[in-house]
Design an enzyme around this catalytic site. Structure first.
Site, PDB file in Angstrom:
ATOM      1  CG  HIS A  12       0.653  -3.022  65.815  1.00  0.00           C
ATOM      2  ND1 HIS A  12       0.091  -3.172  67.075  1.00  0.00           N
ATOM      3  CD2 HIS A  12      -0.390  -3.066  64.928  1.00  0.00           C
ATOM      4  CE1 HIS A  12      -1.230  -3.290  66.946  1.00  0.00           C
ATOM      5  NE2 HIS A  12      -1.539  -3.246  65.664  1.00  0.00           N
TER       6      HIS A  12
ATOM      7  CB  CYS B 201      -4.800  -3.948  66.929  1.00  0.00           C
ATOM      8  SG  CYS B 201      -4.704  -4.653  65.282  1.00  0.00           S
TER       9      CYS B 201
HETATM   10  N1  COA Z   1       8.140   0.041  57.892  1.00  0.00           N
HETATM   11  C1  COA Z   1       9.436   0.182  57.511  1.00  0.00           C
HETATM   12  N2  COA Z   1      10.151  -0.813  56.934  1.00  0.00           N
HETATM   13  C2  COA Z   1       9.536  -1.996  56.766  1.00  0.00           C
HETATM   14  C3  COA Z   1       8.201  -2.217  57.143  1.00  0.00           C
HETATM   15  C4  COA Z   1       7.514  -1.149  57.728  1.00  0.00           C
HETATM   16  N3  COA Z   1       6.243  -1.310  58.104  1.00  0.00           N
HETATM   17  N4  COA Z   1       7.870  -3.492  56.862  1.00  0.00           N
HETATM   18  C5  COA Z   1       8.961  -4.060  56.324  1.00  0.00           C
HETATM   19  N5  COA Z   1       9.974  -3.164  56.271  1.00  0.00           N
HETATM   20  C6  COA Z   1      11.300  -3.354  55.708  1.00  0.00           C
HETATM   21  C7  COA Z   1      11.975  -4.569  56.288  1.00  0.00           C
HETATM   22  O1  COA Z   1      12.772  -4.243  57.412  1.00  0.00           O
HETATM   23  C8  COA Z   1      12.824  -5.024  55.126  1.00  0.00           C
HETATM   24  O2  COA Z   1      13.980  -4.191  55.067  1.00  0.00           O
HETATM   25  P1  COA Z   1      15.405  -4.804  54.630  1.00  0.00           P
HETATM   26  O3  COA Z   1      15.219  -5.296  53.219  1.00  0.00           O
HETATM   27  O4  COA Z   1      16.327  -3.630  54.754  1.00  0.00           O
HETATM   28  O5  COA Z   1      15.673  -5.913  55.605  1.00  0.00           O
HETATM   29  C9  COA Z   1      11.991  -4.693  53.909  1.00  0.00           C
HETATM   30  O6  COA Z   1      11.109  -3.627  54.325  1.00  0.00           O
HETATM   31  C10 COA Z   1      11.152  -5.849  53.402  1.00  0.00           C
HETATM   32  O7  COA Z   1      10.538  -6.472  54.525  1.00  0.00           O
HETATM   33  P2  COA Z   1       9.409  -7.571  54.365  1.00  0.00           P
HETATM   34  O8  COA Z   1       9.128  -8.136  55.734  1.00  0.00           O
HETATM   35  O9  COA Z   1       9.759  -8.517  53.268  1.00  0.00           O
HETATM   36  O10 COA Z   1       8.170  -6.686  53.931  1.00  0.00           O
HETATM   37  P3  COA Z   1       6.764  -7.218  53.464  1.00  0.00           P
HETATM   38  O11 COA Z   1       6.546  -6.670  52.095  1.00  0.00           O
HETATM   39  O12 COA Z   1       6.588  -8.666  53.712  1.00  0.00           O
HETATM   40  O13 COA Z   1       5.791  -6.467  54.499  1.00  0.00           O
HETATM   41  C11 COA Z   1       4.164  -4.798  54.944  1.00  0.00           C
HETATM   42  C12 COA Z   1       5.595  -5.078  54.437  1.00  0.00           C
HETATM   43  C13 COA Z   1       3.959  -3.295  54.978  1.00  0.00           C
HETATM   44  C14 COA Z   1       3.136  -5.439  54.000  1.00  0.00           C
HETATM   45  C15 COA Z   1       4.019  -5.409  56.374  1.00  0.00           C
HETATM   46  O14 COA Z   1       4.954  -4.790  57.238  1.00  0.00           O
HETATM   47  C16 COA Z   1       2.622  -5.239  56.915  1.00  0.00           C
HETATM   48  O15 COA Z   1       1.724  -6.035  56.594  1.00  0.00           O
HETATM   49  N6  COA Z   1       2.396  -4.259  57.766  1.00  0.00           N
HETATM   50  C17 COA Z   1       1.079  -3.973  58.325  1.00  0.00           C
HETATM   51  C18 COA Z   1       0.761  -4.894  59.484  1.00  0.00           C
HETATM   52  C19 COA Z   1      -0.671  -4.713  59.924  1.00  0.00           C
HETATM   53  O16 COA Z   1      -1.562  -4.572  59.112  1.00  0.00           O
HETATM   54  N7  COA Z   1      -0.905  -4.755  61.227  1.00  0.00           N
HETATM   55  C20 COA Z   1      -2.212  -4.541  61.792  1.00  0.00           C
HETATM   56  C21 COA Z   1      -2.552  -3.111  61.716  1.00  0.00           C
HETATM   57  S1  COA Z   1      -4.178  -2.737  62.219  1.00  0.00           S
END
Ligand code: COA
Length: 388
Positions: free
Chosen positions: A336, A87
């Site tokens: 991100h 990152c």
């Molecule tokens: N914040 C707010 N809303 C979020 C979100 C977030 N981080 N991630 C997803 N959503 C919302 C989507 O917009 C979607 O909304 P909708 O139903 O109104 O369209 C809903 O949540 C489901 O989205 P989806 O993509 O199916 O979620 P997911 O369960 O596959 O993923 C996380 C959610 C948190 C697991 C994913 O965003 C993630 O892995 N984030 C961390 C990424 C990371 O680790 N990056 C490196 C950091 S060092």
């Protein structure tokens, strides 16, 4: 002392989100925007070196991605190097660009950050996020990135009494800031109660404590301060740069409530800076999870250890507060795209310090910091900027 000082004279940024465009189109767009942002114009033949920060998420051009940047930026012939530090890839690409200028070896450097993440299925996503942490002891044992930051949050709460409301406030604030950023992934206000009640991802972190999965790219053009005024009356000078590493696996680290790489990078950056932390107009910090913003404020020395929760709950980190943090919405709400984030943070600084941030402009912004973390803290960069 460097023989030259570096300055940013142009910057470009794609929208962040789930985008239809592929990596080549994203590279082309951000570079074209950066070139056209140069006030008195720039010939691409003037660019004599380029760096591309990217993880290569989902296996996209995992080898030689730099050649694709050379093609899409219309720079074939110039040396282009891919920089990969998870990152913090673009933060380290920016540092390489700064050093190329400061050494006097290059006169115009392009720095780009890119990631295309949303095409991957969720299982593959977990794999590609996991490869930036320790493989033997963390990923193969099932620990996710949210899991690592969940551990840091639990320990921070235990040692300092950090309340869940303070974590939630980071998300509420950054979503509020992103409302005024047309390039942000989420432009939706959220309430503290929603963050606290959101489905758990890795206790104590819920869905709204996490940054999303994002596509996007950002580009910066650097030259020396001595040459900068040929291109613009409002360059943004780099007045400090620090970078550091730490052990890869969290269980090997000295602390679970602080990232040593961030502390070391900040110490190096401020060592060469003409001003101290109290002079900052705002900070762009690496808030991949809400707890990460609190820890960053403490590691960067902007508040004593354990003090970030109270500072945040008092509204000091909001635009309009004592020290605005992440006025663009941060990783949490702007999005991100892993390898792009370090360049995206510097793009925000470029706009703010030139008074071009529109609705989210911080009045009188003159000095700023960017802080970019690789993985769960195995690497970090801190860069200090000043207007003019
Ligand atoms: N914040 C707010 N809303 C979020 C979100 C977030 N981080 N991630 C997803 N959503 C919302 C989507 O917009 C979607 O909304 P909708 O139903 O109104 O369209 C809903 O949540 C489901 O989205 P989806 O993509 O199916 O979620 P997911 O369960 O596959 O993923 C996380 C959610 C948190 C697991 C994913 O965003 C993630 O892995 N984030 C961390 C990424 C990371 O680790 N990056 C490196 C950091 S060092």
């Amino acid at each position: 002392m460097p023989s030259e000082q570096a300055a940013v004279i142009g910057a470009g940024h794609t929208r962040f989100g789930a985008l239809a465009e592929g990596p080549r189109a994203l590279l082309r767009e951000c570079v074209d925007l950066a070139v056209t942002s140069v006030d008195r114009g720039l010939e691409r033949t003037e660019v004599d070196e380029a760096y591309l920060g990217t993880l290569g998420f989902n296996g996209w051009q995992i080898g030689n991605a730099s050649a694709v940047l050379a093609e899409e930026a219309r720079l074939v012939g110039a040396p282009v190097t891919r920089v990969e530090n998870a990152c913090a890839s673009a933060g380290f690409a920016l540092r390489a660009g700064i050093q190329a200028i400061e050494s006097g070896q290059r006169s115009m450097v392009l720095v780009v950050g890119l990631e295309k993440m949303t095409d991957a299925a969720s299982r593959r996503r977990r794999y590609w996020l996991g490869v930036s942490g320790d493989t033997e002891w963390e990923r193969l044992a099932g620990l996710t990135f949210a899991g690592v930051y969940g551990l840091l949050a639990s320990r921070h709460m235990h040692e300092y009494g950090t309340p869940p409301e303070a974590l939630a406030e980071v998300a509420v604030k950054n979503h509020a800031h992103a409302l005024k950023n047309p390039k942000a992934q989420f432009r939706k206000a959220i309430r503290r109660e929603e963050v606290l009640a959101a489905p758990r991802v890795a206790d104590p972190l819920g869905l709204l404590d996490c940054c999303p999965v994002t596509d996007g790219a950002a580009a910066l053009l650097l030259t020396s301060v001595a040459r900068a005024r040929r291109y613009t009356d409002t360059p943004v000078r780099v007045v400090g740069s620090g970078a550091a590493s730490d052990r890869l696996a969290v269980q090997e680290r000295e602390s679970l409530t602080s990232l040593a790489a961030s502390r070391r990078a900040a110490a190096e950056a401020f060592r060469s800076s003409p001003w101290d932390r109290s002079a900052l107009s705002f900070a762009e910090v690496h808030d991949c999870f809400t707890i990460a913003e609190l820890i960053a404020l403490e590691d960067l020395g902007l508040v004593p250890a354990g003090g970030a929760a109270a500072m945040t709950l008092a509204g000091e980190t909001r635009v309009g507060g004592r020290l605005p943090v992440n006025p663009d919405g941060g990783l949490k709400a702007k999005g991100h795209p892993i390898g792009a984030t370090g360049a995206s943070q510097a793009y925000e600084v470029f706009l703010q310090l030139r008074g071009q941030a529109g609705e989210r402009q911080i009045p009188g912004a003159a000095r700023a910091l960017t802080h970019n973390v690789g993985g769960s803290g195995a690497s970090a960069t801190v860069t200090l900027f000043e207007a003019g």
